[in-house]
Motif scaffolding. Structure first.
Motif, PDB file in Angstrom:
ATOM      1  N   GLU A  55      62.783  64.613  -6.867  1.00 24.39           N
ATOM      2  CA  GLU A  55      63.175  63.451  -6.076  1.00 24.39           C
ATOM      3  C   GLU A  55      61.943  62.719  -5.563  1.00 24.39           C
ATOM      4  N   PHE A  56      62.099  61.408  -5.338  1.00 24.97           N
ATOM      5  CA  PHE A  56      60.997  60.625  -4.807  1.00 24.97           C
ATOM      6  C   PHE A  56      60.824  60.907  -3.317  1.00 24.97           C
ATOM      7  N   SER A  57      59.578  61.008  -2.884  1.00 25.20           N
ATOM      8  CA  SER A  57      59.297  61.170  -1.465  1.00 25.20           C
ATOM      9  C   SER A  57      59.307  59.787  -0.805  1.00 25.20           C
ATOM     10  N   SER A  58      59.218  59.762   0.514  1.00 27.67           N
ATOM     11  CA  SER A  58      59.183  58.463   1.205  1.00 27.67           C
ATOM     12  C   SER A  58      57.904  57.716   0.842  1.00 27.67           C
ATOM     13  N   ARG A  59      56.811  58.441   0.589  1.00 29.47           N
ATOM     14  CA  ARG A  59      55.559  57.811   0.152  1.00 29.47           C
ATOM     15  C   ARG A  59      55.754  57.152  -1.219  1.00 29.47           C
ATOM     16  N   ASP A  60      56.466  57.843  -2.123  1.00 29.39           N
ATOM     17  CA  ASP A  60      56.740  57.272  -3.442  1.00 29.39           C
ATOM     18  C   ASP A  60      57.574  56.002  -3.323  1.00 29.39           C
ATOM     19  N   HIS A  61      58.582  56.022  -2.441  1.00 32.56           N
ATOM     20  CA  HIS A  61      59.414  54.831  -2.242  1.00 32.56           C
ATOM     21  C   HIS A  61      58.588  53.659  -1.721  1.00 32.56           C
ATOM     22  N   ARG A  62      57.658  53.931  -0.787  1.00 28.04           N
ATOM     23  CA  ARG A  62      56.801  52.852  -0.262  1.00 28.04           C
ATOM     24  C   ARG A  62      55.902  52.298  -1.370  1.00 28.04           C
ATOM     25  N   ARG A  63      55.369  53.174  -2.212  1.00 29.87           N
ATOM     26  CA  ARG A  63      54.497  52.715  -3.306  1.00 29.87           C
ATOM     27  C   ARG A  63      55.265  51.880  -4.320  1.00 29.87           C
ATOM     28  N   ILE A  64      56.500  52.271  -4.625  1.00 31.34           N
ATOM     29  CA  ILE A  64      57.324  51.508  -5.560  1.00 31.34           C
ATOM     30  C   ILE A  64      57.648  50.137  -4.967  1.00 31.34           C
ATOM     31  N   GLU A  65      57.999  50.107  -3.680  1.00 32.30           N
ATOM     32  CA  GLU A  65      58.295  48.835  -3.021  1.00 32.30           C
ATOM     33  C   GLU A  65      57.071  47.927  -3.010  1.00 32.30           C
ATOM     34  N   GLN A  66      55.903  48.490  -2.748  1.00 31.59           N
ATOM     35  CA  GLN A  66      54.658  47.705  -2.750  1.00 31.59           C
ATOM     36  C   GLN A  66      54.390  47.145  -4.154  1.00 31.59           C
ATOM     37  N   ALA A  67      54.601  47.961  -5.181  1.00 35.01           N
ATOM     38  CA  ALA A  67      54.399  47.501  -6.558  1.00 35.01           C
ATOM     39  C   ALA A  67      55.366  46.372  -6.903  1.00 35.01           C
ATOM     40  N   GLN A  68      56.626  46.491  -6.467  1.00 41.41           N
ATOM     41  CA  GLN A  68      57.599  45.427  -6.722  1.00 41.41           C
ATOM     42  C   GLN A  68      57.183  44.126  -6.038  1.00 41.41           C
ATOM     43  N   LYS A  69      56.675  44.224  -4.821  1.00 48.45           N
ATOM     44  CA  LYS A  69      56.224  43.026  -4.107  1.00 48.45           C
ATOM     45  C   LYS A  69      55.041  42.383  -4.810  1.00 48.45           C
ATOM     46  N   ARG A  70      54.105  43.203  -5.281  1.00 49.93           N
ATOM     47  CA  ARG A  70      52.943  42.645  -5.992  1.00 49.93           C
ATOM     48  C   ARG A  70      53.362  41.967  -7.298  1.00 49.93           C
ATOM     49  N   LEU A  71      54.298  42.583  -8.023  1.00 46.23           N
ATOM     50  CA  LEU A  71      54.772  41.962  -9.260  1.00 46.23           C
ATOM     51  C   LEU A  71      55.515  40.661  -8.984  1.00 46.23           C
ATOM     52  N   THR A  72      56.301  40.632  -7.911  1.00 47.89           N
ATOM     53  CA  THR A  72      57.005  39.403  -7.540  1.00 47.89           C
ATOM     54  C   THR A  72      56.011  38.307  -7.190  1.00 47.89           C
ATOM     55  N   GLN A  73      54.976  38.657  -6.414  1.00 50.07           N
ATOM     56  CA  GLN A  73      53.961  37.684  -6.029  1.00 50.07           C
ATOM     57  C   GLN A  73      53.230  37.162  -7.273  1.00 50.07           C
ATOM     58  N   LYS A  74      52.885  38.054  -8.181  1.00 47.60           N
ATOM     59  CA  LYS A  74      52.177  37.642  -9.409  1.00 47.60           C
ATOM     60  C   LYS A  74      53.064  36.715 -10.244  1.00 47.60           C
ATOM     61  N   CYS A  75      54.347  37.035 -10.345  1.00 46.33           N
ATOM     62  CA  CYS A  75      55.280  36.209 -11.105  1.00 46.33           C
ATOM     63  C   CYS A  75      55.403  34.821 -10.466  1.00 46.33           C
ATOM     64  N   MET A  76      55.578  34.788  -9.150  1.00 43.60           N
ATOM     65  CA  MET A  76      55.728  33.502  -8.464  1.00 43.60           C
ATOM     66  C   MET A  76      54.460  32.661  -8.586  1.00 43.60           C
ATOM     67  N   ARG A  77      53.304  33.286  -8.542  1.00 49.81           N
ATOM     68  CA  ARG A  77      52.050  32.542  -8.720  1.00 49.81           C
ATOM     69  C   ARG A  77      51.951  31.973 -10.131  1.00 49.81           C
ATOM     70  N   SER A  78      52.484  32.706 -11.117  1.00 50.64           N
ATOM     71  CA  SER A  78      52.444  32.190 -12.497  1.00 50.64           C
ATOM     72  C   SER A  78      53.335  30.957 -12.661  1.00 50.64           C
ATOM     73  N   TYR A  79      54.306  30.771 -11.751  1.00 50.70           N
ATOM     74  CA  TYR A  79      55.169  29.589 -11.766  1.00 50.70           C
ATOM     75  C   TYR A  79      54.669  28.487 -10.838  1.00 50.70           C
ATOM     76  N   GLY A  80      53.453  28.644 -10.330  1.00 51.92           N
ATOM     77  CA  GLY A  80      52.857  27.573  -9.548  1.00 51.92           C
ATOM     78  C   GLY A  80      52.936  27.738  -8.049  1.00 51.92           C
ATOM     79  N   PHE A  81      53.478  28.800  -7.548  1.00 53.19           N
ATOM     80  CA  PHE A  81      53.543  29.051  -6.107  1.00 53.19           C
ATOM     81  C   PHE A  81      52.321  29.866  -5.705  1.00 53.19           C
ATOM     82  N   ALA A  82      51.162  29.178  -5.600  1.00 55.33           N
ATOM     83  CA  ALA A  82      49.886  29.862  -5.370  1.00 55.33           C
ATOM     84  C   ALA A  82      49.823  30.560  -4.025  1.00 55.33           C
ATOM     85  N   ASP A  83      50.568  30.077  -3.053  1.00 52.64           N
ATOM     86  CA  ASP A  83      50.504  30.658  -1.713  1.00 52.64           C
ATOM     87  C   ASP A  83      51.667  31.604  -1.426  1.00 52.64           C
TER      88      ASP A  83
END
Length: 111
Positions: A55-83
């Protein structure tokens, strides 16, 4: 008459063989006879399974959530939302203008 008794004897032998208890170690497959393999005959015999280590630990869940946020930010920046922020939270206010202003969007078919 002899044939009838022969058939009855054969049927009796087959039925007696089907009812015999084949629960000895010879009836188990080879892997089940190995040392360390638990014998499970009822639910009470079931050993505790090591599921918690998978099972995932709470640390693993935080790392997965952080990775999802970074991927979302990278995707949005690729569509022109630099900020685009890493943690957008609630959306910022829409700027000056009368409150309650609505925006209607129609597709190319006028719906």
């Amino acid at each position: 008459m002899r044939l009838r008794w022969g058939v009855l004897a054969l049927v009796g032998a087959v039925l007696a063989g089907c009812g015999a208890d084949g629960g000895g170690d010879d009836s188990l497959p080879g892997y089940a006879r190995a040392a360390g393999v638990p014998r499970v005959r009822s639910a009470d015999d079931m050993p505790e399974l090591p599921l918690e280590r998978y099972e995932f630990s709470s640390r693993d869940h935080r790392r997965i959530e952080q990775a999802q946020k970074r991927l979302t930010q990278k995707c949005m920046r690729s569509y022109g939302f630099a900020d685009f922020p890493l943690d957008p939270g609630s959306p910022p206010p829409m700027g000056p203008g009368p409150p309650g202003r609505a925006l209607a969007v129609r597709d190319r078919h006028g719906r």
